[in-house]
Design an enzyme around this catalytic site. Structure first.
Site, short mmCIF file in Angstrom:
data_model
loop_
_atom_site.label_atom_id
_atom_site.label_comp_id
_atom_site.label_asym_id
_atom_site.label_seq_id
_atom_site.Cartn_x
_atom_site.Cartn_y
_atom_site.Cartn_z
N ASP A 13 1.95 1.67 9.21
CA ASP A 13 1.63 0.86 10.40
C ASP A 13 2.79 0.82 11.40
OD1 ASP A 13 -0.67 0.31 9.00
OD2 ASP A 13 0.05 -1.61 8.25
N GLY B 102 0.84 -1.20 0.00
CA GLY B 102 0.00 0.00 0.00
C GLY B 102 0.88 1.25 0.00
#
Ligand code: F6P
Length: 363
Positions: free
Chosen positions: A141, A16
């Site tokens: 993340d 991503g």
């Protein structure tokens, strides 16, 4: 005697997107150019090398003006793993022979992979079949091992903090409990960092299964103090003690499960426990991945991109650039893949959160 051919490397942005990827591409192209390395770019992750998206030249003029832009000039893909390309609903196909052939045709000596844990795992496996790789860590993340920081997380935390700031005013005006669901997969870095920075009252992270009654107790305590509103930050991977992570799409071959719904589930749990407020949910979603990277992410991306070019120039293959004690270094890609970076029970950020009165859903 003729001069040796210049090194030709192919850069790609896998997985991503994350804010700062363009800064990585720009920095790498500049630093590679200074070392007489020719740079190509694979469009949409490995897709350009194993599929139809193509490979493009990357020169200084191609990367002009991209430093402050989100997204990736090259495009990203979360489903272009050459070891496991989707082939029908249940099966996957290994297309590494296609990758090797294409690298040969384009006279590509090495790959530079800007990505997260999935991309580094691919880099490690490619290394095992003889492909020279250099890794650059990026993920909002923050769950990639072996590095203190990854490109993108600072911007994601800033975006989440801005959202929490904005929600405070409306929560207070309506005496509501506003639940903010943030990304991060199975790691609570975005939730905890933004929760502390934004002054949240409750932060629920995936690493600590929560007890919803503690959340209600905290909100009632605030009511007694005249603070008749609360902000609850919940990581998308958070789960109640004894419960499972909330998924909107199960894992498929080559694809991890898509997480979502943790905020709505918590709202329902709080209502069922007789919460004396209206509880509403805001899911920040891809807002955390978009937007212009913060100065910290641009700087880190530039440091990582330039150091990656240096690794290529020195022929230090199989390594990932990383941050250690605040300095840019490099480690074997395997080291980054060994274990995901998760919040440990003893992490100082958790103690810090408790010390400013944040309820973490467990003692
Ligand atoms: O890994 C980055 C991330 O944004 C996670 O925080 C999130 O769970 C996931 O990607 C979402 O991926 P997609 O955009 O493919 O649904």
């Amino acid at each position: 005697m003729s001069a040796p051919d210049p090194l030709r490397v192919c850069l790609l942005t896998g997985g991503g997107d994350a804010p700062g990827l363009n800064a990585v591409v720009r920095a790498f192209v500049h630093a590679a150019g200074r070392r007489s390395i020719l740079v190509l770019g694979s469009r949409y992750g490995f897709e350009g090398l194993v599929g139809d998206e193509g490979v493009v030249p990357l020169r200084r003029e191609d990367v002009a003006g991209i430093l402050p832009r989100g997204g990736s000039l090259l495009g990203c893909s979360t489903h272009s793993n050459p070891f496991s390309v989707a082939d029908g609903a249940a099966a996957t196909q290994d297309v590494t022979s296609r990758l090797l052939r294409r690298m040969d045709e384009l006279a590509i000596h090495a790959l530079v992979l800007a990505g997260g844990d999935g991309t580094m795992a691919i880099g490690m496996r490619l290394g095992a079949i003889g492909v020279r790789c250099v890794g650059i860590p990026k993920t909002i993340d923050g769950d990639l091992g072996g590095t203190e920081a990854t490109c993108g997380i600072d911007t994601a935390v800033q975006s989440a903090t801005n959202a929490i700031d904005a929600l405070h005013a409306t929560a207070e005006a309506h005496q509501r409990v506003l639940i903010v669901e943030v990304m991060g997969r199975h790691a609570g870095w975005i939730a905890l960092r933004a929760g502390i920075a934004g002054g949240a009252d409750v932060v629920l992270v995936p690493e600590i299964p929560y007890d919803a009654t503690r959340v209600v107790t905290k909100i009632r305590e605030r009511d007694r103090l005249g603070r008749r509103f609360s902000i609850v930050v919940v990581g998308e991977g958070a789960r109640p003690a004894g419960g499972a992570t909330s998924e909107v799409e199960p894992a498929r071959p080559g694809q991890p499960a898509r997480l979502g719904g943790a905020g709505e589930r918590l709202a329902a749990e709080l209502r069922a426990l007789g919460l004396p407020h209206e509880a509403r949910v805001t899911v920040l979603g891809h807002l955390q991945r978009g937007g212009s990277p913060t100065a910290a992410d641009r700087l880190l991306a530039t440091r990582f991109g330039t150091r990656a070019a240096e690794l290529c120039a020195r022929g230090q293959w199989g390594r990932m650039v990383c941050l250690r004690a605040g300095m840019v270094e490099s480690i074997p890609i395997e080291e980054a893949c060994r274990a995901e970076a998760r919040l440990s029970a003893a992490h100082e950020l958790l103690a810090c959160a408790r010390d400013v009165g944040i309820e973490l859903g467990a003692p």
